[in-house]
Enzyme design. Sequence first.
Site, short mmCIF file in Angstrom:
data_model
loop_
_atom_site.label_atom_id
_atom_site.label_comp_id
_atom_site.label_asym_id
_atom_site.label_seq_id
_atom_site.Cartn_x
_atom_site.Cartn_y
_atom_site.Cartn_z
N ASP A 51 79.07 73.39 88.51
CA ASP A 51 80.53 73.31 88.72
C ASP A 51 81.28 74.42 87.98
OD1 ASP A 51 80.91 71.18 90.39
OD2 ASP A 51 80.87 69.70 88.77
N TYR A 110 69.37 69.65 81.03
CA TYR A 110 70.77 69.97 80.74
C TYR A 110 71.09 69.60 79.29
CZ TYR A 110 72.22 70.62 85.64
OH TYR A 110 72.40 71.08 86.92
#
Lengths: 244, 244
Positions: A51, A110
């Site tokens: 994003d 992540y």
Amino acid sequence: MRYLLTVSYDGTNYGGWQRQKNTITVQERMEDALNAVFHQNIKTEAASRTDAGVHALGQRVCFSLADCKIPIYKIPLVLNGYLPDDITVTAAEPVDDCFSPRFQALEKIYQYNIWHDKYPNPLIRHNSVFFPYYLDIVSMKQAAKAFEGKHDFAAFRAAGSSALTTVREIYECGVLENGSMITIKVRGSGFLYNMVRIIAGTIIEAGQGKTPAEAIPEIIRSRDRTRAGRTMPPHGLTLIEIKY
Amino acid sequence: MRYLLTVSYDGTNYGGWQRQKNTITVQERMEDALNAVFHQNIKTEAASRTDAGVHALGQRVCFSLADCKIPIYKIPLVLNGYLPDDITVTAAEPVDDCFSPRFQALEKIYQYNIWHDKYPNPLIRHNSVFFPYYLDIVSMKQAAKAFEGKHDFAAFRAAGSSALTTVREIYECGVLENGSMITIKVRGSGFLYNMVRIIAGTIIEAGQGKTPAEAIPEIIRSRDRTRAGRTMPPHGLTLIEIKY
């Protein structure tokens, strides 16, 4: 020939990975550099469509080329010459003609960084979220553990996303503390849209005492987005590694 | 009343600490914020006049005020409301009316960050210098040790600087390795202009095999700037702490 690149980027100044009309994206910059080097109209496919504002240290990007005149070990150096300072190619390797960095990924890692201090730290402000409120690390660690395993994570995806299945497996979810920096590390088979940021929001609510770790299995079972924590801001998130 | 602030900043977008005519400086931003809060023409004095691009996590800044209507513990929060994101006040304390943060400093700690890898890391590019060439860490550690002690550091100051004495004491000089990040940490009574950046350059030359650690005492004795290493770029340097 098809090639797989490893790419790092500071997502601060981009509208995310995927090419869009009204904002500059990492994909656009990558394809501009590839086109400048290879004089062809090259299309790229990334392992993860990060994003706007999300960073990467180990994004993977594929492209195909009829004829590559550059020795493969020189591809990162040559591409970096055409890329801005906030995007760096760190590796290039050959892959099968039908290789998909997205669908063949076996594992993604992540990290979510939280600057947990009374005052912000200007040196890492683009790379972490500032959180000056009380957090109990032990509760956060317990909450993180509750996400491990194979679950239906429908409660932990952005409304309106349309993955075929919402079942994912989290191999490891942990919370590390290093001075004022708290890092949530998640390793899994794959993640739904905004899933890591919602997991981070839920772990933070556990640290605030709002959501006990024991409630998390029930929140997962509910498949109800409104029961999970808030979606944390993008700039705390970094895509660390993708394994094949 | 006189106050001592502790201040962090990302020096990337500033022409250093000290107010100048043709560039925006941290001092100008600090004084603008102080004037906005206290409606007075306030002058500041910093412990260290950091150069353009140099960062700080523990700069100290003094100012005097006839009458402060804000409780002292609220001063950082109120000032931060008027400061940009790349400058943060993290503490405020009362000091004597004649206190000088510069001349009364007993000890200063600086760090110099080197990203020692084949490719740059975009996430820390403003905070470290990228150095892709061979470095021998053991030689760097030996070179760092050679700077410890009380010496005349005339060979390690920028040409044209005019301190009254060039004798300084370095309490500790070490090299830390954390993955691809090499950090030179220097703790001393005070530093001449560009001294830490020239010491970093000399330690890097030791790591490259250009300057053996055993040569450093003789380079110090020479008082000859041309014998020491190059001045490393400012953005790798961070002022960490100042003790009184």
